[in-house]
Design a protein around this motif. Sequence first.
Motif, PDB file in Angstrom:
ATOM      1  N   LEU A  22      -1.140   8.531  -1.686  1.00 53.02           N
ATOM      2  CA  LEU A  22      -0.850   8.677  -3.202  1.00 53.02           C
ATOM      3  C   LEU A  22       0.407   8.001  -3.636  1.00 53.02           C
ATOM      4  O   LEU A  22       0.152   7.425  -4.735  1.00 53.02           O
ATOM      5  CB  LEU A  22      -0.989  10.154  -3.557  1.00 53.02           C
ATOM      6  CG  LEU A  22      -0.578  10.583  -5.142  1.00 53.02           C
ATOM      7  CD1 LEU A  22      -1.422   9.841  -6.062  1.00 53.02           C
ATOM      8  CD2 LEU A  22      -0.352  12.050  -5.273  1.00 53.02           C
ATOM      9  N   ALA A  23       1.418   8.023  -2.796  1.00 54.93           N
ATOM     10  CA  ALA A  23       2.642   7.311  -3.324  1.00 54.93           C
ATOM     11  C   ALA A  23       2.192   5.719  -3.348  1.00 54.93           C
ATOM     12  O   ALA A  23       2.943   5.091  -4.231  1.00 54.93           O
ATOM     13  CB  ALA A  23       3.734   7.543  -2.310  1.00 54.93           C
ATOM     14  N   MET A  24       1.343   5.331  -2.658  1.00 57.10           N
ATOM     15  CA  MET A  24       1.088   3.824  -2.515  1.00 57.10           C
ATOM     16  C   MET A  24       0.080   3.460  -3.938  1.00 57.10           C
ATOM     17  O   MET A  24      -0.010   2.434  -4.599  1.00 57.10           O
ATOM     18  CB  MET A  24       0.225   3.405  -1.314  1.00 57.10           C
ATOM     19  CG  MET A  24       0.141   1.926  -1.201  1.00 57.10           C
ATOM     20  SD  MET A  24      -0.956   1.818   0.244  1.00 57.10           S
ATOM     21  CE  MET A  24      -2.689   1.406  -0.414  1.00 57.10           C
ATOM     22  N   ASN A  25      -0.838   4.665  -3.972  1.00 59.06           N
ATOM     23  CA  ASN A  25      -1.913   4.149  -5.285  1.00 59.06           C
ATOM     24  C   ASN A  25      -1.774   4.899  -6.521  1.00 59.06           C
ATOM     25  O   ASN A  25      -2.337   4.449  -7.660  1.00 59.06           O
ATOM     26  CB  ASN A  25      -3.136   5.298  -4.819  1.00 59.06           C
ATOM     27  CG  ASN A  25      -3.877   4.661  -3.515  1.00 59.06           C
ATOM     28  OD1 ASN A  25      -3.859   3.280  -3.237  1.00 59.06           O
ATOM     29  ND2 ASN A  25      -4.673   5.431  -2.928  1.00 59.06           N
ATOM     30  N   ILE A  26      -0.382   5.507  -6.728  1.00 63.28           N
ATOM     31  CA  ILE A  26      -0.051   6.098  -8.057  1.00 63.28           C
ATOM     32  C   ILE A  26      -0.237   5.028  -9.364  1.00 63.28           C
ATOM     33  O   ILE A  26      -0.538   5.475 -10.292  1.00 63.28           O
ATOM     34  CB  ILE A  26       0.957   7.057  -8.049  1.00 63.28           C
ATOM     35  CG1 ILE A  26       1.363   7.919  -8.942  1.00 63.28           C
ATOM     36  CG2 ILE A  26       2.322   6.296  -7.642  1.00 63.28           C
ATOM     37  CD1 ILE A  26       0.336   8.652  -9.727  1.00 63.28           C
ATOM     38  N   GLY A 362       6.019   5.331 -17.342  1.00 65.51           N
ATOM     39  CA  GLY A 362       6.703   4.315 -16.439  1.00 65.51           C
ATOM     40  C   GLY A 362       6.376   4.710 -15.064  1.00 65.51           C
ATOM     41  O   GLY A 362       6.225   5.360 -14.515  1.00 65.51           O
ATOM     42  N   ARG A 363       6.756   3.448 -14.370  1.00 65.08           N
ATOM     43  CA  ARG A 363       6.480   3.266 -12.816  1.00 65.08           C
ATOM     44  C   ARG A 363       7.238   4.358 -12.088  1.00 65.08           C
ATOM     45  O   ARG A 363       6.768   5.082 -11.148  1.00 65.08           O
ATOM     46  CB  ARG A 363       7.067   1.873 -12.264  1.00 65.08           C
ATOM     47  CG  ARG A 363       6.662   1.737 -10.917  1.00 65.08           C
ATOM     48  CD  ARG A 363       7.077   0.227 -10.472  1.00 65.08           C
ATOM     49  NE  ARG A 363       6.364  -0.853 -11.003  1.00 65.08           N
ATOM     50  CZ  ARG A 363       5.395  -1.282 -10.651  1.00 65.08           C
ATOM     51  NH1 ARG A 363       4.789  -1.097  -9.267  1.00 65.08           N
ATOM     52  NH2 ARG A 363       4.733  -2.357 -11.449  1.00 65.08           N
ATOM     53  N   THR A 364       8.653   4.701 -12.508  1.00 63.88           N
ATOM     54  CA  THR A 364       9.323   5.464 -11.750  1.00 63.88           C
ATOM     55  C   THR A 364       8.923   6.756 -12.033  1.00 63.88           C
ATOM     56  O   THR A 364       8.775   7.722 -10.977  1.00 63.88           O
ATOM     57  CB  THR A 364      10.783   5.380 -11.931  1.00 63.88           C
ATOM     58  OG1 THR A 364      11.328   4.025 -11.605  1.00 63.88           O
ATOM     59  CG2 THR A 364      11.686   6.277 -11.121  1.00 63.88           C
ATOM     60  N   ALA A 365       8.622   7.163 -13.335  1.00 66.42           N
ATOM     61  CA  ALA A 365       8.240   8.535 -13.743  1.00 66.42           C
ATOM     62  C   ALA A 365       6.914   9.007 -13.042  1.00 66.42           C
ATOM     63  O   ALA A 365       6.651   9.988 -12.959  1.00 66.42           O
ATOM     64  CB  ALA A 365       8.176   8.490 -15.250  1.00 66.42           C
ATOM     65  N   LEU A 366       6.036   8.066 -12.597  1.00 66.20           N
ATOM     66  CA  LEU A 366       4.773   8.297 -12.124  1.00 66.20           C
ATOM     67  C   LEU A 366       5.067   9.173 -10.593  1.00 66.20           C
ATOM     68  O   LEU A 366       4.249   9.868 -10.335  1.00 66.20           O
ATOM     69  CB  LEU A 366       4.076   7.011 -11.548  1.00 66.20           C
ATOM     70  CG  LEU A 366       3.485   6.198 -12.813  1.00 66.20           C
ATOM     71  CD1 LEU A 366       2.913   4.944 -12.556  1.00 66.20           C
ATOM     72  CD2 LEU A 366       2.518   6.996 -13.620  1.00 66.20           C
ATOM     73  N   GLY A 372       4.092  16.621  -7.675  1.00 64.10           N
ATOM     74  CA  GLY A 372       3.205  17.796  -7.894  1.00 64.10           C
ATOM     75  C   GLY A 372       2.029  17.914  -7.190  1.00 64.10           C
ATOM     76  O   GLY A 372       1.774  19.204  -6.729  1.00 64.10           O
ATOM     77  N   MET A 373       1.345  16.875  -7.038  1.00 62.66           N
ATOM     78  CA  MET A 373       0.068  16.659  -5.903  1.00 62.66           C
ATOM     79  C   MET A 373       0.406  16.966  -4.499  1.00 62.66           C
ATOM     80  O   MET A 373      -0.209  17.650  -4.018  1.00 62.66           O
ATOM     81  CB  MET A 373      -0.767  15.301  -6.204  1.00 62.66           C
ATOM     82  CG  MET A 373      -2.053  15.385  -5.994  1.00 62.66           C
ATOM     83  SD  MET A 373      -3.015  16.553  -6.843  1.00 62.66           S
ATOM     84  CE  MET A 373      -4.358  17.020  -5.591  1.00 62.66           C
TER      85      MET A 373
END
Length: 415
Positions: A22-26, A362-366, A372-373
């Motif tokens: 998920l960290a890669m795909n977010i 934004g990218r960082t806020a994602l 959460g997930m």
Amino acid sequence: MTGGTRIESLDAIRGVAVMGILAMNIVAFALPFPAYSNPAAGGPPGDLDLATWFFNFVLVDSKMRGMFSLLFGASTLLVIDSAVSAGRRPAGAHYSRMFWLALFGLAHFYLIWFGDILFLYAVCGLLLFLFRNLSVKALLLWSLPFFLIAIGIPASLWVMLSMAQAGTLPAEAAAGMQEALRQMNADMGPSTPTYAEEIALYLGSYASILGHRTGEMAGDPLFFVGMFMWETMGLMLIGMALFKSRMLTGEWDLARYRKWAAVCFLIAAPPLVALALYQMQAGYAAISIFGASMALSIPFDVLMTVGWTALIMLLIKSVASDQARARLAAAGRMAFTNYLVTSVVMTTIFYGYGLGLFGSVGRTALYLFCFGMWAAMLLWSKPWLERFHYGPLEWLWRSLARGQLQPMRREAAGQ
């Protein structure tokens, strides 16, 4: 995974991997696809978003997918061994699983999200069975030609594109390469015209998004196989080798895990930092992104994937509490469910038929959505498995592959 004895360390590291995916795909869930590789797509990035991209390129992108691929190779051996122990035909058990996995992957791609890896894994699984009885050394040797192809094809294209851009390519080849360069700039460059079009598409209705996937993107699952199967096969073979060497079962001593993690990171990190700087200095030109991401980074991505695997195993064995290991192992046992549920949750959050946040975060806020997930995976997987033998989609996959409903509730098996 199979029934019978579980290997907690393998389940735990799979839990980390499904969270890392998920960290890669977010970014691909929440922003137009050019932003996945290009921090300048859609406009100049702020310092924090640029730092996030840099961190992701060096430490996360391809490494988490790589770890997932390693673990798929290891799990394939476990499934085959389980079938043999149960008196079932290992080939039948394996290929039935791969058939249904391919269908799950296609359903995931067309109905939920375009970033599916399950179909790719199923296709690789068709070949993977042939390597099951090889030694550790033989598996590592067989991984090399797959990696050479994975690097050689895009590297050759990158060289030709660079020559076309510099005007040094022979005339007979220049026209085709110039067109490829134009298309690459349209797809990946900082001023791509598709950025706004993607925002409009994914803020639209489910029907319009489905129509796009089944129309313009209909052939993409096969295209992704052609692009990524070589690297993925190499990683799966390494996963088989690491399982047979007892690295993934947690049987190495701590010093050995520590040494492997340190060596892999020390070798891989400097070239990856250099490749990130190369893209920045090139102004995130599409050709620099393609060369760095699709060709030049591969050997270092693989090394860092192994380094991450060793580091996480070290932490699982030496730092993680019993409760933390149990939570991670439960998330890993339900990795199939957690992977697909993540796609449903994230597309519902970001796409127009849900909360409609696509293109607005934004990218960082994602990464707040990642946190959460991750919390949801860790909170729900363990209580579920205390009541049931499998995750819901693991149960469905297992039942389909075996051609009969499997016991689900623990009471159904007398437990």
